[in-house]
Design a protein around this motif. Structure first.
Motif, PDB file in Angstrom:
ATOM      1  N   SER A  44      -0.450  15.542 -25.757  1.00 51.95           N
ATOM      2  CA  SER A  44       0.963  15.789 -26.018  1.00 51.95           C
ATOM      3  C   SER A  44       1.514  16.973 -25.224  1.00 51.95           C
ATOM      4  N   CYS A  45       0.656  17.732 -24.610  1.00 52.96           N
ATOM      5  CA  CYS A  45       1.090  18.914 -23.865  1.00 52.96           C
ATOM      6  C   CYS A  45       1.832  18.491 -22.593  1.00 52.96           C
ATOM      7  N   ARG A  46       3.032  18.965 -22.430  1.00 51.87           N
ATOM      8  CA  ARG A  46       3.837  18.636 -21.264  1.00 51.87           C
ATOM      9  C   ARG A  46       4.110  19.881 -20.430  1.00 51.87           C
ATOM     10  N   GLY A  47       3.228  20.855 -20.517  1.00 51.68           N
ATOM     11  CA  GLY A  47       3.414  22.074 -19.748  1.00 51.68           C
ATOM     12  C   GLY A  47       4.282  23.077 -20.481  1.00 51.68           C
ATOM     13  N   CYS A  48       4.727  24.045 -19.749  1.00 50.81           N
ATOM     14  CA  CYS A  48       5.576  25.098 -20.303  1.00 50.81           C
ATOM     15  C   CYS A  48       7.027  24.631 -20.298  1.00 50.81           C
ATOM     16  N   PRO A  49       7.677  24.607 -21.461  1.00 50.44           N
ATOM     17  CA  PRO A  49       9.074  24.152 -21.509  1.00 50.44           C
ATOM     18  C   PRO A  49       9.990  24.990 -20.615  1.00 50.44           C
ATOM     19  N   ILE A  50       9.691  26.270 -20.483  1.00 54.77           N
ATOM     20  CA  ILE A  50      10.541  27.135 -19.668  1.00 54.77           C
ATOM     21  C   ILE A  50      10.350  26.833 -18.188  1.00 54.77           C
ATOM     22  N   ALA A  51       9.103  26.611 -17.776  1.00 55.09           N
ATOM     23  CA  ALA A  51       8.849  26.238 -16.378  1.00 55.09           C
ATOM     24  C   ALA A  51       9.430  24.860 -16.086  1.00 55.09           C
ATOM     25  N   ASN A  52       9.307  23.942 -17.031  1.00 52.46           N
ATOM     26  CA  ASN A  52       9.880  22.611 -16.843  1.00 52.46           C
ATOM     27  C   ASN A  52      11.396  22.702 -16.684  1.00 52.46           C
ATOM     28  N   ALA A  53      12.024  23.556 -17.468  1.00 50.50           N
ATOM     29  CA  ALA A  53      13.471  23.728 -17.371  1.00 50.50           C
ATOM     30  C   ALA A  53      13.859  24.308 -16.011  1.00 50.50           C
ATOM     31  N   ALA A  54      13.009  25.161 -15.454  1.00 47.60           N
ATOM     32  CA  ALA A  54      13.298  25.755 -14.148  1.00 47.60           C
ATOM     33  C   ALA A  54      13.428  24.685 -13.070  1.00 47.60           C
ATOM     34  N   VAL A  55      12.698  23.596 -13.233  1.00 52.66           N
ATOM     35  CA  VAL A  55      12.752  22.502 -12.262  1.00 52.66           C
ATOM     36  C   VAL A  55      14.083  21.751 -12.378  1.00 52.66           C
ATOM     37  N   GLU A  56      14.547  21.550 -13.599  1.00 53.26           N
ATOM     38  CA  GLU A  56      15.762  20.757 -13.819  1.00 53.26           C
ATOM     39  C   GLU A  56      17.051  21.559 -13.717  1.00 53.26           C
ATOM     40  N   ILE A  57      17.000  22.791 -14.128  1.00 52.29           N
ATOM     41  CA  ILE A  57      18.223  23.593 -14.201  1.00 52.29           C
ATOM     42  C   ILE A  57      18.238  24.572 -13.038  1.00 52.29           C
ATOM     43  N   VAL A  58      19.034  24.243 -12.048  1.00 50.22           N
ATOM     44  CA  VAL A  58      19.069  25.078 -10.842  1.00 50.22           C
ATOM     45  C   VAL A  58      20.381  25.846 -10.686  1.00 50.22           C
ATOM     46  N   GLU A  59      21.367  25.508 -11.511  1.00 45.84           N
ATOM     47  CA  GLU A  59      22.659  26.182 -11.425  1.00 45.84           C
ATOM     48  C   GLU A  59      22.535  27.607 -11.976  1.00 45.84           C
ATOM     49  N   ASP A  60      22.924  28.577 -11.184  1.00 48.76           N
ATOM     50  CA  ASP A  60      22.827  29.980 -11.602  1.00 48.76           C
ATOM     51  C   ASP A  60      23.652  30.300 -12.834  1.00 48.76           C
ATOM     52  N   ASP A  61      24.735  29.577 -13.063  1.00 50.76           N
ATOM     53  CA  ASP A  61      25.604  29.884 -14.192  1.00 50.76           C
ATOM     54  C   ASP A  61      25.240  29.122 -15.467  1.00 50.76           C
ATOM     55  N   HIS A  62      24.195  28.326 -15.419  1.00 51.20           N
ATOM     56  CA  HIS A  62      23.748  27.602 -16.622  1.00 51.20           C
ATOM     57  C   HIS A  62      23.136  28.619 -17.577  1.00 51.20           C
ATOM     58  N   PRO A  63      23.510  28.590 -18.875  1.00 53.43           N
ATOM     59  CA  PRO A  63      22.989  29.597 -19.814  1.00 53.43           C
ATOM     60  C   PRO A  63      21.463  29.574 -19.948  1.00 53.43           C
TER      61      PRO A  63
END
Length: 177
Positions: free
Chosen positions: A79-98
């Motif tokens: 069930s481990c899908r890695g680090c949620p924060i690192a995964n988010a770094a891949v998807e969220i590239v907009e600097d102004d995204h909270p």
């Protein structure tokens, strides 16, 4: 499924609530994602403090224990899908995204803490050691996604030991045939 792939309706359904209720608590899906990542960030630093706290004043042992515990975090149930924060770094590239602010803070803080420990243990080049340890930890999250638990993740503690020894000028162990 990813942040971008999941809509607010699916999130509300999984949470057993309505979109209206979600929007009462969060002004947007982006704010919800940021709140979830903030909770993961807090949980991670609680984990870190629980490991390093009892070894205060022993920076090398703190780093060793971090990597030993990190190695043992491997998920056996798939069930481990890695680090949620690192995964988010891949998807969220907009600097102004909270959520991007949380991703940046989390990784800056990890580098800062590793740098402090590297300096405290007397590493010859604390910046280089802390960056190498940071990359090792990040690469380990990826290895968990690609390989089973018997793969590279099983070597993360030994790899950290090699980096620590090297940073102190300790010659590598001679490998016996």
């Amino acid at each position: 499924q990813g942040i971008r792939a999941v809509g607010v309706e699916a999130i509300a359904a999984e949470a057993g609530t309505t979109k209206m209720t979600l929007y009462r608590h969060f002004s947007s899906k982006d704010e919800l994602v940021a709140a979830i990542l903030k909770a993961h960030d807090t949980e991670f630093w609680d984990w870190w403090e629980g490991i390093t706290g009892p070894l205060a004043g022993q920076p090398r042992r703190q780093i060793e224990r971090l990597f030993r515990e990190f190695e043992e975090l491997a998920c056996d149930d798939g069930s481990c899908r890695g680090c949620p924060i690192a995964n988010a770094a891949v998807e969220i590239v907009e600097d102004d995204h909270p959520a991007r602010q949380i991703v940046k803070y989390h990784h800056d803080e990890m580098r800062r803490r590793l740098r402090t420990l590297s300096e405290q243990m007397g590493a010859q080049d604390p910046d280089r050691l802390s960056d190498a340890l940071f990359l090792l930890m990040g690469g380990s999250f990826l290895a968990r996604l690609v390989f089973d638990n018997s793969g590279p993740i099983g070597s993360v503690y030994e790899a950290a030991q090699v980096l620590l020894d090297s940073s102190l000028g300790v010659p590598p162990a001679t490998i016996q045939p």
